[in-house]
Design a protein around this motif. Structure first.
Motif, PDB file in Angstrom:
ATOM      1  N   ARG A  17      -1.412  56.955  28.156  1.00 40.99           N
ATOM      2  CA  ARG A  17      -2.676  56.734  28.867  1.00 40.99           C
ATOM      3  C   ARG A  17      -2.555  55.653  29.953  1.00 40.99           C
ATOM      4  NH1 ARG A  17      -7.428  58.198  27.188  1.00 40.99           N
ATOM      5  NH2 ARG A  17      -6.681  58.498  25.081  1.00 40.99           N
ATOM      6  N   THR A  18      -1.918  54.533  29.641  1.00 42.60           N
ATOM      7  CA  THR A  18      -1.843  53.434  30.603  1.00 42.60           C
ATOM      8  C   THR A  18      -0.956  53.762  31.793  1.00 42.60           C
ATOM      9  OG1 THR A  18      -0.062  52.384  29.345  1.00 42.60           O
ATOM     10  CG2 THR A  18      -2.321  51.675  28.857  1.00 42.60           C
ATOM     11  N   THR A  19      -0.037  54.700  31.631  1.00 41.29           N
ATOM     12  CA  THR A  19       0.813  55.110  32.741  1.00 41.29           C
ATOM     13  C   THR A  19       0.144  56.192  33.581  1.00 41.29           C
ATOM     14  OG1 THR A  19       2.769  54.647  31.407  1.00 41.29           O
ATOM     15  CG2 THR A  19       3.082  56.041  33.343  1.00 41.29           C
ATOM     16  N   ILE A  20      -0.521  57.135  32.927  1.00 38.69           N
ATOM     17  CA  ILE A  20      -1.122  58.274  33.622  1.00 38.69           C
ATOM     18  C   ILE A  20      -2.392  57.869  34.370  1.00 38.69           C
ATOM     19  CG2 ILE A  20      -2.186  60.552  33.314  1.00 38.69           C
ATOM     20  CD1 ILE A  20      -0.347  60.887  30.850  1.00 38.69           C
ATOM     21  N   ALA A  21      -3.218  57.045  33.765  1.00 42.09           N
ATOM     22  CA  ALA A  21      -4.514  56.699  34.355  1.00 42.09           C
ATOM     23  C   ALA A  21      -4.392  56.156  35.779  1.00 42.09           C
ATOM     24  CB  ALA A  21      -5.263  55.731  33.450  1.00 42.09           C
ATOM     25  N   PRO A  22      -3.476  55.225  36.062  1.00 44.37           N
ATOM     26  CA  PRO A  22      -3.397  54.724  37.442  1.00 44.37           C
ATOM     27  C   PRO A  22      -3.009  55.786  38.468  1.00 44.37           C
ATOM     28  CG  PRO A  22      -2.307  53.212  35.946  1.00 44.37           C
ATOM     29  CD  PRO A  22      -2.625  54.461  35.164  1.00 44.37           C
ATOM     30  N   MET A  23      -2.333  56.849  38.037  1.00 43.67           N
ATOM     31  CA  MET A  23      -1.952  57.909  38.971  1.00 43.67           C
ATOM     32  C   MET A  23      -3.163  58.664  39.487  1.00 43.67           C
ATOM     33  SD  MET A  23       1.354  59.561  37.204  1.00 43.67           S
ATOM     34  CE  MET A  23       2.552  58.559  36.378  1.00 43.67           C
ATOM     35  N   LEU A  24      -4.251  58.644  38.746  1.00 46.18           N
ATOM     36  CA  LEU A  24      -5.476  59.314  39.166  1.00 46.18           C
ATOM     37  C   LEU A  24      -6.557  58.303  39.541  1.00 46.18           C
ATOM     38  CD1 LEU A  24      -5.667  62.160  36.507  1.00 46.18           C
ATOM     39  CD2 LEU A  24      -5.026  62.356  38.904  1.00 46.18           C
ATOM     40  N   ALA A  25      -6.147  57.073  39.797  1.00 48.39           N
ATOM     41  CA  ALA A  25      -7.109  56.003  40.033  1.00 48.39           C
ATOM     42  C   ALA A  25      -7.649  56.030  41.461  1.00 48.39           C
ATOM     43  CB  ALA A  25      -6.470  54.655  39.752  1.00 48.39           C
ATOM     44  N   ALA A  26      -8.862  55.601  41.549  1.00 47.06           N
ATOM     45  CA  ALA A  26      -9.523  55.427  42.844  1.00 47.06           C
ATOM     46  C   ALA A  26     -10.565  54.339  42.660  1.00 47.06           C
ATOM     47  CB  ALA A  26     -10.173  56.728  43.286  1.00 47.06           C
ATOM     48  N   ASN A  27     -11.095  53.805  43.744  1.00 52.87           N
ATOM     49  CA  ASN A  27     -12.138  52.777  43.684  1.00 52.87           C
ATOM     50  C   ASN A  27     -11.720  51.591  42.823  1.00 52.87           C
ATOM     51  OD1 ASN A  27     -13.777  54.438  45.243  1.00 52.87           O
ATOM     52  ND2 ASN A  27     -14.657  55.432  43.458  1.00 52.87           N
ATOM     53  N   GLY A  28     -10.594  50.989  43.149  1.00 53.28           N
ATOM     54  CA  GLY A  28     -10.179  49.798  42.434  1.00 53.28           C
ATOM     55  C   GLY A  28      -9.698  50.051  41.025  1.00 53.28           C
ATOM     56  N   GLY A  29      -9.188  51.221  40.751  1.00 54.29           N
ATOM     57  CA  GLY A  29      -8.616  51.488  39.444  1.00 54.29           C
ATOM     58  C   GLY A  29      -9.496  52.301  38.515  1.00 54.29           C
ATOM     59  N   ALA A  30     -10.721  52.580  38.901  1.00 53.49           N
ATOM     60  CA  ALA A  30     -11.593  53.389  38.039  1.00 53.49           C
ATOM     61  C   ALA A  30     -11.286  54.864  38.254  1.00 53.49           C
ATOM     62  CB  ALA A  30     -13.060  53.107  38.360  1.00 53.49           C
ATOM     63  N   ILE A  31     -11.098  55.596  37.169  1.00 53.97           N
ATOM     64  CA  ILE A  31     -10.841  57.028  37.286  1.00 53.97           C
ATOM     65  C   ILE A  31     -12.141  57.716  37.671  1.00 53.97           C
ATOM     66  CG2 ILE A  31     -10.169  59.098  36.030  1.00 53.97           C
ATOM     67  CD1 ILE A  31      -8.426  57.318  34.313  1.00 53.97           C
ATOM     68  N   THR A  32     -12.071  58.547  38.686  1.00 51.73           N
ATOM     69  CA  THR A  32     -13.278  59.227  39.150  1.00 51.73           C
ATOM     70  C   THR A  32     -13.054  60.729  39.215  1.00 51.73           C
ATOM     71  OG1 THR A  32     -12.661  59.110  41.472  1.00 51.73           O
ATOM     72  CG2 THR A  32     -13.891  57.238  40.596  1.00 51.73           C
ATOM     73  N   ARG A  33     -14.128  61.446  39.289  1.00 52.63           N
ATOM     74  CA  ARG A  33     -14.061  62.902  39.418  1.00 52.63           C
ATOM     75  C   ARG A  33     -13.420  63.307  40.744  1.00 52.63           C
ATOM     76  NH1 ARG A  33     -14.360  65.064  34.644  1.00 52.63           N
ATOM     77  NH2 ARG A  33     -15.900  64.019  33.401  1.00 52.63           N
ATOM     78  N   THR A  34     -13.500  62.436  41.752  1.00 49.60           N
ATOM     79  CA  THR A  34     -12.898  62.790  43.038  1.00 49.60           C
ATOM     80  C   THR A  34     -11.381  62.920  42.926  1.00 49.60           C
ATOM     81  OG1 THR A  34     -12.832  60.463  43.709  1.00 49.60           O
ATOM     82  CG2 THR A  34     -14.723  61.761  44.422  1.00 49.60           C
ATOM     83  N   ALA A  35     -10.773  62.247  41.956  1.00 53.46           N
ATOM     84  CA  ALA A  35      -9.328  62.381  41.762  1.00 53.46           C
ATOM     85  C   ALA A  35      -8.967  63.817  41.403  1.00 53.46           C
ATOM     86  CB  ALA A  35      -8.852  61.428  40.668  1.00 53.46           C
ATOM     87  N   LEU A  36      -9.873  64.503  40.726  1.00 55.65           N
ATOM     88  CA  LEU A  36      -9.620  65.892  40.345  1.00 55.65           C
ATOM     89  C   LEU A  36      -9.600  66.829  41.541  1.00 55.65           C
ATOM     90  CD1 LEU A  36     -11.823  66.227  37.167  1.00 55.65           C
ATOM     91  CD2 LEU A  36      -9.352  66.063  37.297  1.00 55.65           C
ATOM     92  N   GLN A  37     -10.209  66.424  42.615  1.00 58.17           N
ATOM     93  CA  GLN A  37     -10.255  67.267  43.805  1.00 58.17           C
ATOM     94  C   GLN A  37      -8.981  67.147  44.625  1.00 58.17           C
ATOM     95  OE1 GLN A  37     -13.868  65.931  45.612  1.00 58.17           O
ATOM     96  NE2 GLN A  37     -15.156  67.053  44.189  1.00 58.17           N
ATOM     97  N   ASN A  38      -8.139  66.193  44.302  1.00 59.17           N
ATOM     98  CA  ASN A  38      -6.881  66.001  45.005  1.00 59.17           C
ATOM     99  C   ASN A  38      -5.799  66.798  44.280  1.00 59.17           C
ATOM    100  OD1 ASN A  38      -4.453  65.104  46.056  1.00 59.17           O
ATOM    101  ND2 ASN A  38      -5.187  63.003  46.326  1.00 59.17           N
ATOM    102  N   ASP A  39      -5.593  68.030  44.729  1.00 57.49           N
ATOM    103  CA  ASP A  39      -4.631  68.908  44.071  1.00 57.49           C
ATOM    104  C   ASP A  39      -3.236  68.295  44.018  1.00 57.49           C
ATOM    105  OD1 ASP A  39      -6.610  70.755  43.659  1.00 57.49           O
ATOM    106  OD2 ASP A  39      -5.864  72.206  45.128  1.00 57.49           O
ATOM    107  N   ALA A  40      -2.823  67.639  45.083  1.00 57.79           N
ATOM    108  CA  ALA A  40      -1.479  67.058  45.119  1.00 57.79           C
ATOM    109  C   ALA A  40      -1.324  65.982  44.046  1.00 57.79           C
ATOM    110  CB  ALA A  40      -1.189  66.477  46.497  1.00 57.79           C
ATOM    111  N   ALA A  41      -2.344  65.147  43.871  1.00 61.74           N
ATOM    112  CA  ALA A  41      -2.270  64.093  42.857  1.00 61.74           C
ATOM    113  C   ALA A  41      -2.219  64.690  41.453  1.00 61.74           C
ATOM    114  CB  ALA A  41      -3.468  63.150  42.983  1.00 61.74           C
ATOM    115  N   VAL A  42      -3.036  65.694  41.207  1.00 67.19           N
ATOM    116  CA  VAL A  42      -3.067  66.321  39.884  1.00 67.19           C
ATOM    117  C   VAL A  42      -1.741  67.026  39.612  1.00 67.19           C
ATOM    118  CG1 VAL A  42      -4.227  68.007  38.405  1.00 67.19           C
ATOM    119  CG2 VAL A  42      -5.576  66.518  39.886  1.00 67.19           C
ATOM    120  N   ARG A  43      -1.186  67.698  40.610  1.00 66.74           N
ATOM    121  CA  ARG A  43       0.114  68.362  40.437  1.00 66.74           C
ATOM    122  C   ARG A  43       1.221  67.344  40.167  1.00 66.74           C
ATOM    123  NH1 ARG A  43       0.189  73.720  41.440  1.00 66.74           N
ATOM    124  NH2 ARG A  43      -1.606  74.562  42.547  1.00 66.74           N
ATOM    125  N   THR A  44       1.173  66.206  40.833  1.00 70.24           N
ATOM    126  CA  THR A  44       2.172  65.157  40.612  1.00 70.24           C
ATOM    127  C   THR A  44       2.099  64.637  39.186  1.00 70.24           C
ATOM    128  OG1 THR A  44       2.153  64.505  42.932  1.00 70.24           O
ATOM    129  CG2 THR A  44       2.949  62.870  41.361  1.00 70.24           C
TER     130      THR A  44
END
Length: 89
Positions: A17-44
């Motif tokens: 969890r602590t490694t994966i969460a920052p990969m989808l982080a936005a807005n100062g580290g808070a995971i947001t739904r907008t991260a899901l819209q970034n296909d490249a980030a989700v694929r990575t």
């Protein structure tokens, strides 16, 4: 196929969890739904998670199939990622 991948993916999320969460982080580290819209980030992230699967599962499920599974189920996976594990509540 979904049944066979859901359990291992949930285990990876809990363990890393602590490694994966920052990969989808936005807005100062808070995971947001907008991260899901970034296909490249989700694929990575899915590619990294694939490498964490048990070896036998990787033999049975090839990386492109796994990545498509993650892309299809990204909402459910993000929900698991942002939930706190039971022992930390």
């Amino acid at each position: 196929m979904d049944d066979k991948l859901t359990g291992p993916v949930a285990a990876i999320i809990d363990k890393h969890r602590t490694t994966i969460a920052p990969m989808l982080a936005a807005n100062g580290g808070a995971i947001t739904r907008t991260a899901l819209q970034n296909d490249a980030a989700v694929r990575t992230v899915a590619g990294y998670c694939y490498q964490l699967l048990p070896g036998l599962l990787r033999l049975a499920v090839k990386e492109p199939v796994f990545i498509e599974f993650v892309m299809t189920h990204r909402e459910q996976l993000l929900t698991k990622l942002v939930e706190q594990p039971a022992q930390q509540r």
